[in-house]
Write a protein that holds these residues in place. Structure first.
Motif, PDB file in Angstrom:
ATOM      1  N   TYR A   1      -5.790   4.908  -2.302  1.00 40.95           N
ATOM      2  CA  TYR A   1      -6.215   3.503  -2.328  1.00 40.95           C
ATOM      3  C   TYR A   1      -7.645   3.456  -2.854  1.00 40.95           C
ATOM      4  O   TYR A   1      -8.505   4.211  -2.399  1.00 40.95           O
TER       5      TYR A   1
ATOM      6  N   SER B   1      -3.498   0.675  -5.361  1.00 36.40           N
ATOM      7  CA  SER B   1      -2.970   1.769  -4.551  1.00 36.40           C
ATOM      8  C   SER B   1      -1.765   2.377  -5.264  1.00 36.40           C
ATOM      9  O   SER B   1      -1.061   1.705  -6.028  1.00 36.40           O
TER      10      SER B   1
ATOM     11  N   GLU C   1      -5.560   9.437   7.720  1.00 42.52           N
ATOM     12  CA  GLU C   1      -6.201   9.023   6.464  1.00 42.52           C
ATOM     13  C   GLU C   1      -7.707   9.233   6.550  1.00 42.52           C
ATOM     14  O   GLU C   1      -8.296   9.270   7.625  1.00 42.52           O
TER      15      GLU C   1
ATOM     16  N   GLU D   1       1.794  -4.069   7.374  1.00 41.74           N
ATOM     17  CA  GLU D   1       0.625  -4.092   6.500  1.00 41.74           C
ATOM     18  C   GLU D   1      -0.474  -4.999   7.049  1.00 41.74           C
ATOM     19  O   GLU D   1      -0.281  -6.202   7.220  1.00 41.74           O
TER      20      GLU D   1
ATOM     21  N   SER E   1       1.510   4.958  -4.151  1.00 42.21           N
ATOM     22  CA  SER E   1       2.179   5.642  -3.043  1.00 42.21           C
ATOM     23  C   SER E   1       3.383   6.423  -3.562  1.00 42.21           C
ATOM     24  O   SER E   1       4.018   6.040  -4.550  1.00 42.21           O
TER      25      SER E   1
ATOM     26  N   VAL F   1       0.831  -1.209   0.000  1.00 41.29           N
ATOM     27  CA  VAL F   1       0.000   0.000   0.000  1.00 41.29           C
ATOM     28  C   VAL F   1       0.859   1.250   0.000  1.00 41.29           C
ATOM     29  O   VAL F   1       0.613   2.187  -0.767  1.00 41.29           O
ATOM     30  N   ASP F   2       1.884   1.290   0.869  1.00 39.93           N
ATOM     31  CA  ASP F   2       2.724   2.473   0.999  1.00 39.93           C
ATOM     32  C   ASP F   2       4.182   2.048   0.924  1.00 39.93           C
ATOM     33  O   ASP F   2       4.656   1.244   1.726  1.00 39.93           O
TER      34      ASP F   2
ATOM     35  N   THR G   1      -6.003  -0.470   4.578  1.00 36.81           N
ATOM     36  CA  THR G   1      -4.842   0.398   4.810  1.00 36.81           C
ATOM     37  C   THR G   1      -4.475   0.458   6.289  1.00 36.81           C
ATOM     38  O   THR G   1      -3.732   1.345   6.712  1.00 36.81           O
TER      39      THR G   1
ATOM     40  N   THR H   1      -9.604   5.966  -0.480  1.00 42.82           N
ATOM     41  CA  THR H   1      -8.900   6.403   0.727  1.00 42.82           C
ATOM     42  C   THR H   1      -7.645   7.169   0.336  1.00 42.82           C
ATOM     43  O   THR H   1      -6.944   6.775  -0.609  1.00 42.82           O
TER      44      THR H   1
ATOM     45  N   TYR I   1      -0.302   8.268  -0.003  1.00 37.70           N
ATOM     46  CA  TYR I   1      -0.841   7.225  -0.874  1.00 37.70           C
ATOM     47  C   TYR I   1      -2.324   7.474  -1.128  1.00 37.70           C
ATOM     48  O   TYR I   1      -3.009   8.175  -0.383  1.00 37.70           O
TER      49      TYR I   1
END
Length: 520
Positions: free
Chosen positions: A256, A242, A311, A126, A244, A117-118, A130, A300, A254
């Motif tokens: 998502y 996603s 977030e 993770e 980032s 994700v990031d 998220t 997101t 990021y």
């Protein structure tokens, strides 16, 4: 004359032997360099005679530590002492350099294993959607490297027999399950694109009503609200992308998108928490804490500074419909925000709030404001030993019903092949939620749940862990509910197999311990 000849002979031996000794030493060093072996930090069983990448995971190979060998003695004591002193200094310098190189490569390997994700987050952090886990969380999965691209596969299935008591109970053979793939592809040094796919065969193994679980509630079957059953999950639980961007070493952002996906609301979903991974059942407070983990339509955006993340999400408030094989209509009519903080590698904290519009199809006029807070503490205790704990508080403020609370504590202790786990819950549920008769619909009932389980791996650390387990749960309830559940104690027991990938970092931990010991 005898003394002079003897002295000259000794001096001559020193002078004549020194060049040959240095030449032999250089040849020996070249031969030792040619014999240098290379190994994988994650798979120490992989050994080659040249540098490159691991054939199993694609990681960069590092020099393998060789056993030190005694040097041949010289016939002259002075030459032996000088040679030994020079050899010890050289070997010490080489060992220090090799350990520094190994430490650098291990650090590089750890940094390169980042979240899908990031880009700035480590992989161990993770969670579902998220959300964040502690950085030290164990990872059960299989990783594949395709150049700089990474694919990680996760999942679990629980073939079992479960028996739930009381008038509203049931017994059956079923198999709750989930499967997941996470993929990441770098777009330069500071940008990454990620993708996830999560699926479940619950529609086949659990049927439309789901599995028996005393005092569980939420969602519907044949347009009637489910009670004392855990609903099945959809065939597609997450299909997300996603992107980032890392702006600095400690600052990133990021976006998502999930259809379906999980908004920034609540802790990581129960099946992704190390404290709950061995328990086949969902918590009875699921719809107060993390039930939005399957949402058809999520967007997101998040900012991460060091170990703090802020977030926000817009998403579809409606729970998945009864057709578990389709993709529901996205509405983007709800919103949420979450603040996460990992103050140490072993601790993950979050608080979140969200507005969920019309979550239940049988009651389209009811909206919910949900607030949650959680703390997840994970403590690695050594190679193949781990202790994980979770505390979750969740509150629903439903229109027409008011505020109801839920509390959960989970603990999971794993040592080698053996695992013991606990779960304690306290949830306030309305008579309407439990589908009681009209006189009790508006009442609020405190419900307790207490679970203890044990699991023993029959296959462990061989790629797939297969464990044989059992658990026992009993519930307490107000006496007013006896007319619906009977006078007997509410309890449930089950016997199950737990099948999942082995611990991904098992070999790496052992290798790291070995390198640390060599350094000492």
């Amino acid at each position: 004359m005898t003394l002079a000849i003897s002295t000259a002979t000794q001096v001559g031996a020193i002078d004549l032997n020194r060049p040959g000794s240095e030449h032999d030493y250089e040849q020996e060093q070249e031969q030792e360099h040619e014999r240098q072996k290379y190994t994988c930090p994650m798979h120490p069983e992989v050994v080659t005679d040249r540098p490159g990448n691991c054939p199993k995971c694609g990681m960069k190979l590092i020099p393998k530590k060789e056993e030190t060998k005694a040097k041949p003695k010289s016939t002259a004591s002075e030459s032996h002492d000088m040679h030994q002193h020079h050899s010890d200094e050289t070997m010490s310098h080489q060992m220090h350099g090799m350990q520094g190189h190994q430490s650098h490569d291990m650090s590089h390997m750890q940094m390169s294993m980042h979240s899908s994700v990031d880009l700035a987050d480590p992989m161990g952090r993770e969670g579902s959607g998220t959300s964040w886990l502690p950085d030290s969380s164990p990872m059960y999965g299989k990783m594949f490297m395709f150049g700089e691209d990474m694919l990680m596969l996760h999942g679990a299935i629980f073939p079992r027999y479960t028996n739930v008591s009381t008038r509203r109970g049931d017994d059956r053979i079923d198999a709750p399950n989930w499967f997941m793939g996470m993929y990441s592809h770098p777009l330069g040094d500071s940008t990454q694109i990620g993708a996830r796919l999560m699926m479940s065969l619950d529609p086949l193994t659990e049927g439309g009503r789901g599995y028996p679980l005393l005092f569980q509630s939420g969602e519907s079957w044949h347009d009637q609200p489910l009670h004392d059953r855990q609903h099945p999950h959809d065939l597609f639980d997450e299909l997300s992308l996603s992107l980032s961007q890392k702006f600095d070493h400690d600052f990133s952002a990021y976006v998502y998108f999930g259809y379906p996906g999980e908004p920034a609301l609540g802790p990581p979903a129960f099946m992704h928490r190390p404290s709950a991974m061995d328990d086949p059942d969902a918590p009875i407070g699921h719809h107060w804490q993390d039930s939005t983990h399957i949402t058809f339509g999520v967007a997101t955006a998040g900012l991460v500074w060091r170990n703090i993340k802020i977030e926000g999400s817009v998403f579809t408030g409606r729970e998945p419909d009864e057709n578990r094989y389709d993709f529901d209509q996205p509405r983007f009519d709800s919103y949420s925000g979450r603040i996460s903080w990992n103050p140490t590698t072993n601790l993950a904290l979050q608080v979140s709030h969200g507005y969920i519009k019309s979550p239940e199809a049988p009651e389209p006029q009811v909206n919910i404001h949900r607030t949650t807070a959680s703390a997840i503490y994970n403590l690695p205790l050594g190679p193949d030993k781990n202790w994980s704990n979770t505390f979750v508080w969740g509150q629903n403020n439903a229109s027409g019903e008011g505020k109801t609370q839920s509390f959960l504590i989970e603990s999971n202790y794993q040592r080698g092949r053996d695992t013991v786990y606990l779960r304690w819950e306290r949830v306030e549920k309305s008579g309407h939620e439990l589908v009681l008769d009209p006189p009790d619909e508006s009442r609020i009932f405190p419900i307790g749940g207490y679970t203890i389980g044990y699991e023993r791996d029959l296959s462990h650390g061989n790629g797939v862990d297969i464990g044989l387990g059992t658990q026992f749960t009993f519930n307490d309830r107000p006496d007013r509910l006896d007319r619906y559940y009977g006078d007997d104690l509410g309890y449930a027991f089950q016997f199950f197999l737990r099948i999942r990938p082995s611990l991904h970092s098992h070999g790496g931990h052992e290798h790291a311990e070995h390198v640390a010991g060599a350094g000492k």
